[in-house]
Design an enzyme around this catalytic site. Structure first.
Site, mmCIF file in Angstrom:
data_model
loop_
_atom_site.group_PDB
_atom_site.id
_atom_site.type_symbol
_atom_site.label_atom_id
_atom_site.label_comp_id
_atom_site.label_asym_id
_atom_site.label_seq_id
_atom_site.Cartn_x
_atom_site.Cartn_y
_atom_site.Cartn_z
ATOM 1 N N GLU A 1 23.250 -7.721 -4.861
ATOM 2 C CA GLU A 1 23.301 -6.260 -4.747
ATOM 3 C C GLU A 1 22.087 -5.780 -3.961
ATOM 4 O O GLU A 1 21.016 -6.394 -4.035
ATOM 5 C CB GLU A 1 23.292 -5.618 -6.137
ATOM 6 N N CYS B 1 -24.519 0.906 -6.912
ATOM 7 C CA CYS B 1 -23.386 1.738 -7.319
ATOM 8 C C CYS B 1 -23.393 3.051 -6.543
ATOM 9 O O CYS B 1 -24.440 3.735 -6.499
ATOM 10 C CB CYS B 1 -23.450 2.019 -8.822
ATOM 11 N N CYS C 1 -20.759 -2.496 -11.611
ATOM 12 C CA CYS C 1 -21.914 -1.678 -11.963
ATOM 13 C C CYS C 1 -22.194 -1.921 -13.440
ATOM 14 O O CYS C 1 -21.339 -1.618 -14.286
ATOM 15 C CB CYS C 1 -21.618 -0.198 -11.715
ATOM 16 N N LYS D 1 18.863 -3.587 -3.322
ATOM 17 C CA LYS D 1 17.850 -3.021 -4.217
ATOM 18 C C LYS D 1 17.546 -1.603 -3.749
ATOM 19 O O LYS D 1 16.946 -1.409 -2.705
ATOM 20 C CB LYS D 1 16.587 -3.882 -4.195
#
Length: 663
Positions: free
Chosen positions: A111, A401, A419, A113
């Site tokens: 089938e 960070c 971090c 999708k």
């Protein structure tokens, strides 16, 4: 003609005309004639309210307002499919299933999708009863009122259908309808929708069903679930669904072997662009239901089905910059900011770069022209450099960070930088609280991710335990907050105290402890206090808990801040102990015994047998091994399992033998 009879005749006529037009694409009357009949029916129903029917064709115009969509547990879980990207993957899949089944002859249903929003629709006595979105597979939202406005979905069925059943399908927005909607927005100077799939999904959650009725949504159906089906295979099920009145695409094919499957894939990889709706692959299913039952399911997917994804569309664009995001665990994710480009029906501006190793491997630099594709047609990713830009030096990954300037760390063997400022980095704090309130965790109604950020930025919360001290007066001054919404937020937080322990444990955000692990730990330790006292070795000995998860749990509870938060949650009345449901029939007769259930049974379903095993202290194994004590064998037990059980000398019992065993 009697009024009720006149109403019934009009309803039947209009239902048939809807089916002719929206399902068969073969209208037999003009739009004007249809509208006249519909108006006649509306007038009769208005004048005779005692004959109201929720499934009348007049109800398709909508008008029902749904403020909050009720969450409904699926009677039958909606699994996701495993994906494959090559024909070698499909050959491997067939080898695995033949290993279980014992090289029996196989047929496959192929089938297309469909790229839309998954839906499960329940019918009882031939009438549409309810429609529920996929959600997380276990539960979804009741969108029945909105679904009834989609004219290709029958309200009343024809033929020999079961008394009650679920049918699964995909709500889609055909390309022509999508383009028309966007043109109407452009004509009035509004922003167009991004893609058909998201627009279809968003349409299901509109509060006013009359607005849903205005959208040219369609529904393609592909799978039926019931206790007593009048057919025994997927392909015959599709044919039956058509006879009952459902819109089932005619592109499906019954294949006798993988060669025929490959032919189907090759054809539609080229011709999918001729279809009136989006499709991103082919779904291949073992056709025979008995064999499907024998193969069963993994934790996430049916073993008897797999999706073959078409090769992703690829474009080139310029990498303008790289930014870095901080997740709730402190993991750093680099993000490529791109010159906007059209890709697979959407405008792509950003793509994930995953980690430092990926950047180094691709050697991408700001100013490069890069290849971009959608991984699995969903997440954009950069796969290489097309033209080198003017940047002479390789990209240097950040060392600190971007939010709190703490120096990043990277553990040996891990791909991501982190971090370490776990309790002081704002995105980590906000992310943990957002995870805590999320639907699969504490599911706090009235509190969303943006509001969490506002609460933190205004100094009202610094961790998730602070939520339980919030007052309406504190919350009202926040942006876009009024008296009623503030009350809903505080009430939602209070209601979260009813959430069971296993979901609370998941909500805590312990690294590597997802939903499944949280359930196992909750079931084993039964309380947060017992879990806090567990040693590393104790944890490792718990079924399916490895050293990495165990170490993460130990580190979480070794932290004084976390322990203080747990104490506060306990004082606020959060469920930190497992409340086990009492089963008066439960025994300990099967303690220490491992059972494997295989085949089809007459008295109980496979799930009922498994529950009975666990209720009586036994354990259910997923496959036969030397540790297996008993195999409960039903009809059509796979020959491979039977052979393995005999080789290992494992006792094979019937359903009745098991019933006598537990009395």
């Amino acid at each position: 003609m009697e009024i009720l009879q006149q109403i019934q005749v009009l309803r039947e006529e209009l239902n048939q005309h809807n089916h002719n037009y929206y399902v068969l694409d073969k209208p037999t009357i003009s739009d004007f004639e249809f509208d006249q009949k519909l108006k006649q029916l509306q007038d009769l129903e208005t004048q005779n309210p005692q004959y109201f029917d929720a499934n009348s064709p007049t109800q398709r115009v909508g008008g029902t307002i749904t403020k909050n969509f009720q969450t409904v547990v699926h009677e039958n879980r909606m699994y996701s499919l495993d994906n494959s990207y090559s024909k070698e993957d499909l050959l491997d899949w067939e080898t695995k299933i033949q290993r279980v089944l014992g090289n029996v002859p196989l047929q496959y249903t192929c089938e297309l999708k469909y790229d839309g929003a998954s839906i499960s629709i329940t019918y009882q006595d031939g009438k549409l009863l309810k429609a529920v979105t996929r959600g997380d597979g276990f539960q979804g939202d009741d969108v029945t009122n909105n679904i009834k406005t989609i004219k290709s979905i029958p309200l009343q069925l024809n033929g020999n259908y079961p008394d009650k059943f679920d049918i699964r399908g995909e709500i889609i927005l055909p390309l022509d309808g999508f383009e028309k909607m966007n043109q109407e927005l452009l004509d009035i100077g509004e922003q167009p929708y991004s893609n058909p799939r998201n627009t279809a999904s968003g349409s299901l959650k509109l509060q006013d069903s009359a607005e849903v009725a205005k959208r040219p949504l369609d529904c393609l159906l592909y799978f039926i679930i019931a206790n007593d089906l009048p057919f025994s295979s997927q392909y015959s099920g599709l044919e039956a669904a058509r006879d009952w009145g459902f819109k089932v695409p005619g592109q499906s094919k019954l294949a006798s072997n993988l060669e025929e499957v490959f032919e189907f894939i090759n054809y539609w990889d080229v011709h999918r662009h001729d279809l009136p709706y989006e499709t991103d692959g082919v779904v291949i299913k073992v056709d025979d239901f008995n064999l499907q039952n024998e193969l069963g399911y993994t934790a996430k997917s049916p073993r008897w089905a797999i999706a073959y994804k078409f090769k992703s569309e690829q474009v080139t664009t310029v990498l303008n910059s790289i930014s870095y995001q901080v997740g709730r665990t402190g993991a750093i994710t680099p993000v490529a900011n791109l010159e906007p480009v059209q890709l697979a029906g959407t405008i792509v501006k950003r793509a994930s770069l995953h980690n430092a190793d990926q950047i180094e491997k691709l050697d991408i630099r700001i100013g490069d022209t890069v290849f971009v594709e959608k991984g699995g047609e969903i997440i954009p990713k950069i796969i290489g450099v097309s033209i080198r830009g003017s940047q002479p030096d390789p990209t240097k990954y950040i060392t600190h960070c971007p939010e709190c300037q703490t120096e990043l760390t990277r553990k040996e063997g891990e791909a991501n930088h982190f971090c370490p400022n776990f309790y002081g980095c704002p995105p980590q704090i906000i992310g943990r609280i957002q995870h805590y309130i999320s639907r699969k965790a504490m599911d706090i109604e009235g509190l969303g991710g943006e509001t969490v950020a506002l609460l933190y930025e205004n100094g009202l919360v610094k961790d998730y335990s602070d939520l339980y001290e919030l007052t309406v007066d504190q919350v009202i001054p926040l942006e876009r907050m009024a008296q009623k919404s503030a009350e809903n937020l505080v009430n939602g937080i209070e209601k979260s105290k009813e959430i069971p322990f296993e979901r609370v444990l998941f909500a805590l955000g312990i690294r590597y402890v997802g939903e499944t692990v949280a359930k196992k730990l909750a079931k084993h330790y039964k309380s947060i206090d017992a879990l806090r006292k567990a040693s590393l070795m104790d944890l490792i000995l718990v079924d399916e808990i490895g050293e990495r998860i165990a170490q993460s749990v130990i580190e979480f509870f070794d932290n004084d801040t976390n322990c203080l938060i747990m104490d506060r949650l306990a004082n606020f009345g959060i469920q930190l102990e497992l409340v086990e449901k009492f089963n008066p029939n439960a025994t300990e007769k099967l303690v220490g015994k491992i059972f494997v259930v295989s085949g089809i049974f007459e008295i109980f379903s496979r799930d009922e047998l498994k529950k009975a095993i666990e209720d009586n202290g036994g354990k259910v194994g997923s496959s036969i091994s030397a540790k297996t004590d008993f195999v409960i064998a039903g009809d059509n037990m796979g020959p491979a399992k039977l052979e393995k059980a005999n080789q290992l000398g494992i006792t094979i019992i019937s359903e009745n033998d098991f019933i006598q065993m537990v009395n």
